[in-house]
Design a protein around this motif. Structure first.
Motif, mmCIF file in Angstrom:
data_model
loop_
_atom_site.group_PDB
_atom_site.id
_atom_site.type_symbol
_atom_site.label_atom_id
_atom_site.label_comp_id
_atom_site.label_asym_id
_atom_site.label_seq_id
_atom_site.Cartn_x
_atom_site.Cartn_y
_atom_site.Cartn_z
ATOM 1 N N PRO A 178 0.816 -1.229 0.000
ATOM 2 C CA PRO A 178 0.000 0.000 0.000
ATOM 3 C C PRO A 178 0.846 1.275 0.000
ATOM 4 C CG PRO A 178 -0.853 -1.583 1.590
ATOM 5 C CD PRO A 178 0.467 -2.107 1.134
ATOM 6 N N THR A 179 1.967 1.253 0.728
ATOM 7 C CA THR A 179 2.856 2.421 0.751
ATOM 8 C C THR A 179 3.477 2.656 -0.613
ATOM 9 O OG1 THR A 179 3.361 1.985 3.076
ATOM 10 C CG2 THR A 179 4.847 3.459 1.891
ATOM 11 N N ILE B 213 -4.588 11.924 -16.014
ATOM 12 C CA ILE B 213 -4.186 11.830 -14.606
ATOM 13 C C ILE B 213 -5.333 11.306 -13.757
ATOM 14 C CG2 ILE B 213 -3.469 13.166 -12.587
ATOM 15 C CD1 ILE B 213 -2.002 15.040 -14.533
ATOM 16 N N GLY B 214 -6.560 11.760 -14.026
ATOM 17 C CA GLY B 214 -7.720 11.325 -13.246
ATOM 18 C C GLY B 214 -7.996 9.843 -13.388
ATOM 19 N N ILE B 215 -7.986 9.342 -14.617
ATOM 20 C CA ILE B 215 -8.252 7.912 -14.855
ATOM 21 C C ILE B 215 -7.170 7.050 -14.225
ATOM 22 C CG2 ILE B 215 -8.409 6.131 -16.632
ATOM 23 C CD1 ILE B 215 -9.752 8.190 -18.437
ATOM 24 N N ALA B 216 -5.894 7.413 -14.458
ATOM 25 C CA ALA B 216 -4.792 6.632 -13.895
ATOM 26 C C ALA B 216 -4.819 6.649 -12.372
ATOM 27 C CB ALA B 216 -3.462 7.164 -14.415
ATOM 28 N N SER B 217 -5.121 7.802 -11.781
ATOM 29 C CA SER B 217 -5.165 7.903 -10.319
ATOM 30 C C SER B 217 -6.314 7.083 -9.749
ATOM 31 C CB SER B 217 -5.313 9.363 -9.898
ATOM 32 O OG SER B 217 -4.221 10.135 -10.356
ATOM 33 N N TYR B 218 -7.449 7.083 -10.437
ATOM 34 C CA TYR B 218 -8.608 6.305 -9.971
ATOM 35 C C TYR B 218 -8.268 4.825 -9.890
ATOM 36 C CZ TYR B 218 -13.136 3.955 -10.081
ATOM 37 O OH TYR B 218 -14.200 3.125 -9.813
ATOM 38 N N ILE C 26 -6.324 -0.156 -6.971
ATOM 39 C CA ILE C 26 -5.296 -1.182 -6.776
ATOM 40 C C ILE C 26 -4.702 -1.079 -5.381
ATOM 41 C CG2 ILE C 26 -3.019 -1.965 -7.544
ATOM 42 C CD1 ILE C 26 -3.826 -1.073 -10.374
ATOM 43 N N MET C 27 -4.473 0.149 -4.903
ATOM 44 C CA MET C 27 -3.911 0.356 -3.572
ATOM 45 C C MET C 27 -4.856 -0.186 -2.506
ATOM 46 S SD MET C 27 -2.633 3.898 -1.753
ATOM 47 C CE MET C 27 -4.281 4.601 -1.751
ATOM 48 N N GLN C 28 -6.151 0.035 -2.664
ATOM 49 C CA GLN C 28 -7.132 -0.458 -1.690
ATOM 50 C C GLN C 28 -7.156 -1.980 -1.657
ATOM 51 O OE1 GLN C 28 -10.686 1.523 -3.038
ATOM 52 N NE2 GLN C 28 -10.316 3.342 -1.782
ATOM 53 N N ARG C 29 -7.009 -2.610 -2.810
ATOM 54 C CA ARG C 29 -7.005 -4.074 -2.858
ATOM 55 C C ARG C 29 -5.742 -4.666 -2.254
ATOM 56 N NH1 ARG C 29 -9.005 -4.775 -9.158
ATOM 57 N NH2 ARG C 29 -11.126 -3.930 -8.883
ATOM 58 N N SER C 30 -4.646 -3.895 -2.282
ATOM 59 C CA SER C 30 -3.373 -4.409 -1.784
ATOM 60 C C SER C 30 -3.190 -4.215 -0.291
ATOM 61 C CB SER C 30 -2.205 -3.728 -2.531
ATOM 62 O OG SER C 30 -2.177 -2.335 -2.262
#
Length: 320
Positions: A230-231, A302-307, A312-316
């Motif tokens: 996550p980090t 930037i918006g699509i990639a960040s979303y 992915i971060m939440q799943r990890s």
């Protein structure tokens, strides 16, 4: 009647006091909200509106819908320069990501070790991050000067004269040089964040793995790295946003031979030159509509990639 009126008034005052106490945070948030709306939200909405009109310099003309977007994506010379700049942004991000998740994580792991002087080295690594990008750009312009710059003089001193070259003056090395300078300046941030992530991992997990016979690599591979995902994802998202908005360092350090702007152009510098004139073509004025369309496309990317990065971060995320 008087008593009931007094009771009703007190009840209203008490209700108002409760509402104020429960919403007092709005008082502290209001200055930030106003500044964010004034300098972020309003320019973004303005750019979206400007992109739907044709412009003669700074004079707005007729409504053209998505014509400016069509020109940017399909019409020469905008099409070539847009995709060239986008490719450079992708290269900028990938190289920075690879370096910071290898070199940065390695340094962070070393800094977590309980040895004398670790605080000093942490300050040394973080120091460049405190410098302005403009200052960093001009500093490295001096260091990389092909005639008397300290970097080429150092290569000459250690007997590597064959490597001396105009690093910012040729298309083959200009972009990668700027990327490495950006990495040097940016390195302190991921190191600090990675170190904080490493220190948040419970020591009991490592101790239990050592008792079970795990070596240093196994500790890192099966305990540290999964808990640090996550980090790493968070730092990657921030890096992506920064690299796709990068402007000042590139603007200061762009090379001076051949077609330097084409060789080192990013979306932000392409947007700037489209809005305020392109010195490579001798154009004195810019096109506000085309520039606004470029800015909106940057926001979409930037918006699509960040979303998806946040998903992915939440799943990890790992609970322990």
């Amino acid at each position: 009647m008087v008593v009931r009126h007094s009771f009703s008034s007190n009840g209203g005052i008490n209700s108002m006091n409760k509402w104020i106490k429960s919403h007092i945070f709005l008082v502290f948030l209001l200055p930030g909200i106003v500044l964010y709306g004034l300098f972020m939200v309003y320019p973004l909405l303005s750019a979206l509106g400007y992109s739907l009109f044709s412009w003669d310099g700074l004079i707005r003309e007729g409504f053209v819908g998505f014509e400016n977007f069509r020109k940017v994506l399909t019409e020469i010379p905008y099409k070539e320069r847009f995709w060239n700049a986008l490719a450079h942004n992708v290269k900028f991000f990938i190289i920075t990501f690879v370096l910071q998740t290898t070199v940065g994580l390695y340094i962070a792991v070393k800094l977590t070790q309980k040895r004398p002087g670790m605080g000093f080295f942490q300050a040394i690594y973080f120091l460049p991050y405190t410098l302005s990008m403009v200052v960093v750009g001009f500093l490295w312009l001096l260091l990389l000067n092909p005639n008397w710059g300290a970097f080429n003089q150092f290569l000459k001193l250690i007997g590597l004269e064959e490597l001396i070259q105009p690093w910012l003056g040729q298309e083959s090395t200009a972009l990668i040089t700027i990327i490495l300078v950006n990495f040097w300046r940016w390195l302190g941030f991921p190191v600090l964040v990675f170190k904080a992530g490493l220190q948040s991992i419970p020591e009991e997990l490592n101790e239990a793995a050592i008792i079970d016979g795990a070596n240093s690599w196994q500790l890192f591979r099966y305990i540290t790295l999964p808990l640090l995902k996550p980090t790493i994802a968070m730092v990657t998202i921030i890096t992506f946003i920064w690299d796709f908005n990068a402007f000042d360092l590139v603007f200061v350090m762009q090379g001076s031979s051949g077609n330097p702007h084409y060789a080192t152009d990013l979306l932000a510098t392409f947007f700037y030159r489209t809005a305020f004139g392109d010195p490579t073509t001798g154009a004195a004025g810019g096109d506000t509509g085309i520039a606004s369309a470029i800015a909106v496309l940057m926001l979409i990317i930037i918006g699509i990639a960040s979303y998806f990065g946040i998903k992915i971060m939440q799943r990890s995320e790992v609970e322990y």
